[in-house]
Design an enzyme around this catalytic site. Sequence first.
Site, PDB file in Angstrom:
ATOM      1  N   HIS A   1       0.798  -1.100   0.012  1.00 41.23           N
ATOM      2  CA  HIS A   1       0.119  -0.064   0.058  1.00 41.23           C
ATOM      3  C   HIS A   1       0.676   1.288  -0.018  1.00 41.23           C
ATOM      4  CE1 HIS A   1      -4.331  -1.715   0.665  1.00 41.23           C
ATOM      5  NE2 HIS A   1      -3.523  -2.423   0.184  1.00 41.23           N
TER       6      HIS A   1
ATOM      7  N   SER B   1      -0.037  -1.181  -6.407  1.00 41.51           N
ATOM      8  CA  SER B   1       0.127  -2.387  -7.170  1.00 41.51           C
ATOM      9  C   SER B   1       0.948  -2.268  -8.333  1.00 41.51           C
ATOM     10  CB  SER B   1      -1.104  -3.204  -7.188  1.00 41.51           C
ATOM     11  OG  SER B   1      -1.875  -3.362  -6.219  1.00 41.51           O
TER      12      SER B   1
ATOM     13  N   LYS C   1     -14.593  -8.235  -7.962  1.00 42.33           N
ATOM     14  CA  LYS C   1     -13.607  -9.088  -8.819  1.00 42.33           C
ATOM     15  C   LYS C   1     -13.146 -10.180  -7.974  1.00 42.33           C
ATOM     16  CE  LYS C   1     -10.810  -8.886 -12.704  1.00 42.33           C
ATOM     17  NZ  LYS C   1      -9.917  -8.353 -13.780  1.00 42.33           N
ATOM     18  N   ASP C   2     -12.580  -9.710  -7.007  1.00 45.81           N
ATOM     19  CA  ASP C   2     -11.875 -10.408  -6.004  1.00 45.81           C
ATOM     20  C   ASP C   2     -12.552 -11.705  -5.527  1.00 45.81           C
ATOM     21  OD1 ASP C   2      -9.427  -9.515  -6.408  1.00 45.81           O
ATOM     22  OD2 ASP C   2      -9.294  -8.754  -4.279  1.00 45.81           O
TER      23      ASP C   2
ATOM     24  N   GLU D   1       5.231 -33.893   0.483  1.00 46.59           N
ATOM     25  CA  GLU D   1       3.994 -33.501  -0.408  1.00 46.59           C
ATOM     26  C   GLU D   1       4.257 -32.922  -1.745  1.00 46.59           C
ATOM     27  OE1 GLU D   1       1.316 -34.676   1.165  1.00 46.59           O
ATOM     28  OE2 GLU D   1       0.595 -32.848   2.015  1.00 46.59           O
TER      29      GLU D   1
END
Lengths: 254, 509
Positions: free
Chosen positions: B216, B220, B244-245, B288
Amino acid sequence: MTRRFALLMTFVLTFGTGMAAYASEGGEPLIRQSWSFNGPTGTYDRAALQRGYKIYREVCSACHSMKLVYYRNLEALGYNEEQIKNIAKDYTYMDGPNDEGEMFERPGLPSDPFKSPYENDKQAAAANNAVPPDLSLIAKARPGGPDYIFSLLTGFEEHPPEGHTLLPGQHWNHYMPGHVLAMAPPLSDGQVTYEDGTPQTLEQYARDVAQFLMWAADPYMEERKRTGIKVILFLLVFAGVMYTLKKKIWADAH
Amino acid sequence: MASGEREPFQNTVVEWIDSRMPIFTMLQKEYGVFPAPKNFNYFWNFGAIAMFMLATMIATGIVLAMHYTANTHMAFDSVERIMRDVNGGWLIRYIHMNGASFFFIAVYIHIFRGMYYGSYKKPRELLWILGALIFLLMMATAFMGYVLPWGQMSLWGATVITGFFTAIPYVGESIQTLLLGGFSVENPTLTRFFALHYLLPFVIFAVVFLHIWALHVTGSNNPLGIDTKGPQDTLPFHPYYTVKDTFGLLVFLMIYCVFIFFMPDILGHPDNYTKANPLVTPAHIVPEWYFLPFYAILRAITFNMNLYFIVGLVFLFVLIVEFIWRKKPVYLSASAGWAMLVIGGFLILTGFTGDSCQRIDPKWLDENGGFKGLCGALQSLPGMSAAAAPISAKLGGVLAMFGSVAMLFVLPWLDTHPVRSARYRPLYKLFFLLLVVMFLVLGYVGSQPADASLLGIPLIYLGLAGTGYYFGYFLVLLPLLSRFEKTKPLPESIHQAVLSKQIKVEAKI
């Protein structure tokens, strides 16, 4: 947008499934069966589970424990409370100490785990050359699960192929990793009596007990799949709503 | 988070709190009107998805911890009790178990997205490093979590992985003892892994907070990789990206739920449904799936690095620094460089061949058990024996594995090309996509037994090639591209790029 989405899906699925395929080595490819519990809506066949339990009780339980399964769990096979009480009370359990400080024997209760054939692993090993594995989770603990169990039970060979010799107490099996195991062929045609007219063949026995062991390892499978369908439907609708909302909100964005 | 200028809120309760601690002002600023580039694609969803997965893991993990018993005699049965007797226990456990996989899926996509669009470049280096730190913490947490159910793979995976620490000279054994709380994986190992598995997610949470804080500050990155130049390039985070997220998250959850409800055990290993038994070793021990590429890198180093090899490697590294990293060599002339290249290459070959001779087919030995010809000559050189090698194969593997994660931390200084997004860097794009392919190939190699082969080629060579490409990509290709790659013309601004794309789409319609 669609292209990118397809790309993303491919990515996720490659990661998810591609790498999870671990091969089982040393045994022949398993006989794949069609099971009633396959697929997203599959369920257990109660009659087959009851027959499978009968085989476990009359044959397997002579050597194999199932410590994680309780008599009360048999309700899921379609037995009622009275029947379960009757099944459990055939077994004797050591309990205590009582108020006098003495250990005492009592008949089994629905709240008891399946009675183990041996006191401890040492005793089990002494009686069998090797510790017979606990069967509670065997269908999850072997690659192929029920297919493996079915293949193993029907895959014994009296004489090993040329060039292999067996020590006393060893047996040859097509599907066992390494082909050699301590367990003698446990089932044969006609060994267990079925009351419902089902054919009393080795194949049928193996099929039934494989289903029973799958249930024992995964008793919540039906509930899980039922819940899953609801959850996926909910997510589909929710995602649809959000997609429409997203379109609407973004309409004036550019 | 300055509390200087503050718009009062209508709601009296909100206003009462906000005037004393402006948390709502902060939320409004950071998640409400926060300007985000308007051209994010769906790859930008995975940060939020990873955050959601972390929260899911913590929530389900806390419930599991209420029913779990960290004791080697009881751990396995306590997990089965959760699966069988705890109300909804099977669901909580399957969410957690598959959640680990899907957390890693989200984070891997998030990392590769950052690499593709150059999100690690100035001014976002610290943001990137915090992310790499989160990844490292996740690996430690996931590894310890896998030990808790105390199945066969739990025990043997832990044995193998902690065993690698013994390769570290002088202090290796002590480090292993410290990690295990003893000399083998036992009850003290289980209890400390449980304690740390509970602790680390909260550490991750704290670093995620720093990660978002740094985000922040810089803002971005975006698919074009160019800076935002004003309000016409951005949209307020809410409602545009919240919606959208959410949509992206729901699609991700759908795939996740298919695994939870219809194939919950497919990502795990059947052996982990057998209680841990120190006397029985599983046929082949695999970690894994999300560790497999790194596991392949660990196993790719099958040779000891003797002094010849190491000196050759140092020569090579000096050359990389002088002639590839620097714009102009400082210490070496071109002819000295060529000489070093020849000598270095010769030393590496000598060292490698000499070491390989020791693991060679016995038919190459003569009657007296000595080596024939070239091997014999190389063997007679001082310091050639495996015992004299300062870096054993095991240590080499450990260094390579940790080195491969370390590459992420120094990435911002290896790729200094001024253009961020791969969209405008055709060569970078090619090599990067090849890296992704190599990473998946390494994952496949890691899943197979060490002596397996594919189409007649032993997989160790594939593993070594993949490892070579991985390090070559970071140490050689990126610095080279930074200096020489010609880029496609960048758009003027995000706004214009978006507009011209829209015009194209409309023209098609």
